[in-house]
Design an enzyme around this catalytic site. Sequence first.
Site, PDB file in Angstrom:
ATOM      1  CB  THR A   1      -0.877  -0.007   1.273  1.00 33.46           C
ATOM      2  OG1 THR A   1      -1.846  -1.034   1.143  1.00 33.46           O
ATOM      3  CG2 THR A   1      -1.569   1.324   1.516  1.00 33.46           C
TER       4      THR A   1
ATOM      5  NE  ARG B   1     -10.306  -5.813   3.572  1.00 33.00           N
ATOM      6  CZ  ARG B   1      -9.187  -5.111   3.598  1.00 33.00           C
ATOM      7  NH1 ARG B   1      -8.750  -4.512   2.503  1.00 33.00           N
ATOM      8  NH2 ARG B   1      -8.491  -4.991   4.698  1.00 33.00           N
TER       9      ARG B   1
ATOM     10  CB  THR C   1       0.509   0.680   5.204  1.00 34.94           C
ATOM     11  OG1 THR C   1       0.622  -0.669   4.712  1.00 34.94           O
ATOM     12  CG2 THR C   1       1.790   1.026   5.947  1.00 34.94           C
ATOM     13  N   GLY C   2      -1.504  -1.426   6.754  1.00 35.51           N
ATOM     14  CA  GLY C   2      -1.563  -2.549   7.681  1.00 35.51           C
ATOM     15  C   GLY C   2      -2.860  -3.304   7.552  1.00 35.51           C
TER      16      GLY C   2
ATOM     17  N   GLY D   1      -6.217  -3.677   7.638  1.00 38.63           N
ATOM     18  CA  GLY D   1      -7.205  -2.613   7.585  1.00 38.63           C
ATOM     19  C   GLY D   1      -8.350  -2.741   8.564  1.00 38.63           C
TER      20      GLY D   1
ATOM     21  N   GLY E   1     -10.966  -1.784   3.009  1.00 35.37           N
ATOM     22  CA  GLY E   1     -10.122  -1.646   4.203  1.00 35.37           C
ATOM     23  C   GLY E   1     -10.140  -0.242   4.765  1.00 35.37           C
ATOM     24  CG  ASP E   2      -6.586   0.907   6.726  1.00 30.87           C
ATOM     25  OD1 ASP E   2      -6.514  -0.033   5.910  1.00 30.87           O
ATOM     26  OD2 ASP E   2      -5.591   1.567   7.086  1.00 30.87           O
TER      27      ASP E   2
HETATM   28  N1  ASP Z   1      -4.445  -1.263   4.844  1.00 25.61           N
HETATM   29  C1  ASP Z   1      -4.695  -1.919   3.601  1.00 25.61           C
HETATM   30  C2  ASP Z   1      -6.043  -2.587   3.643  1.00 25.61           C
HETATM   31  O1  ASP Z   1      -6.354  -3.222   4.637  1.00 25.61           O
HETATM   32  C3  ASP Z   1      -3.677  -2.931   3.217  1.00 25.61           C
HETATM   33  C4  ASP Z   1      -2.231  -2.561   3.426  1.00 25.61           C
HETATM   34  O2  ASP Z   1      -1.924  -1.513   3.963  1.00 25.61           O
HETATM   35  O3  ASP Z   1      -1.379  -3.337   3.019  1.00 25.61           O
HETATM   36  O4  ASP Z   1      -6.744  -2.523   2.682  1.00 25.61           O
END
Ligand code: ASP
Length: 332
Positions: free
Chosen positions: A200, A228, A250-251, A253, A230-231
């Site tokens: 990301t 789906r 990033t992470g 989500g 994410g964040d």
């Molecule tokens: N945060 C992102 C999500 O969950 C994914 C990522 O940061 O790798 O969509």
Amino acid sequence: MPFRPVLLILSVALALGPSVATAAPRVVLAIHGGAGTLPRAELGPELEAGMRADLARALKAGHAVIAKGGSALDAATAAVVILEDSPLFNAGRGSVLNAEGVAELDAAIMEGHTRRAGAVAGLTRVRNPVLLARRVMEDSPHVMLIGAGAEAFADSVGIALVEPGYFVTPRRRAELEAAKARERESAGAAWRRSPFHIGTVGAVALDRDGRLAAATSTGGRTNKRWGRVGDVPVIGAGTWADAGCAVSATGWGEYFIRVGVAHAICARVAFKGESVEAAAAAVLADVADLGGDGGVIVLDPRGNATLPYNTHGMARGTIDAEGRVDIRLWED
Ligand code: ASP
């Protein structure tokens, strides 16, 4: 007594000298290319060199905007566009693929001093999702648009649309096949384990007027289904900017939404008077307590930046007002 003011100035300069010399550089742009970077041996030298080169290009593009007196918003946008166009990150071209083998993209942007924001989710044909998020912010009365409606809006404002195949790379196809195999072996439990997020992208920028902006863009998670999201496009979760703080996350989500990560960090800075370091560490610890992982980049109007993460690595970089670049993928 003509010498007195001179002496006074001299002694003040001498007293300030050492602290000025050791003061942290004033960061004008920080970027990330995703938490969960593969270990060095698995990533390989070619991919590592490519990622470092693209991160450097993104930092320099954003810095050029700010050096010319441009806005934090333009700088963050310029940096994220470069990383979306790179096939090496999970955003734009080279995004991870959903269960149908399609890249489904999310992005958001926010301007600190006005708290204007724009977000998009579930796109399959918009070449640069961050540019559409920005148009949502600037040219629509809304904050978030999704799916076919968002793409119809894109078309109406002249944003470049591409065939869905444009985003797909052989590396992401292979990752999808591997994820499907893991899912079969674990009878669906794989989705409940840390997704080993890769790539990301995001940017936080500070312009000469002391204004902040944040932008984030992603393909989300490999093998995602059911629309789906994410964040990243959830304002306050993966992306936030106000007058005193800007965050791109990033992470994992789902956890970042539940903690409201980006807003929580800036709220601690605003209401508790915490440094960006302390606020980011506390909020990432909260994510970890719930069972999630990831990282953030945070910037304040004095140019203090922090880029913590609790995954194996995080592709990240900063550039200061003088154009000095610092890029790291792990604890290197
Ligand atoms: N945060 C992102 C999500 O969950 C994914 C990522 O940061 O790798 O969509």
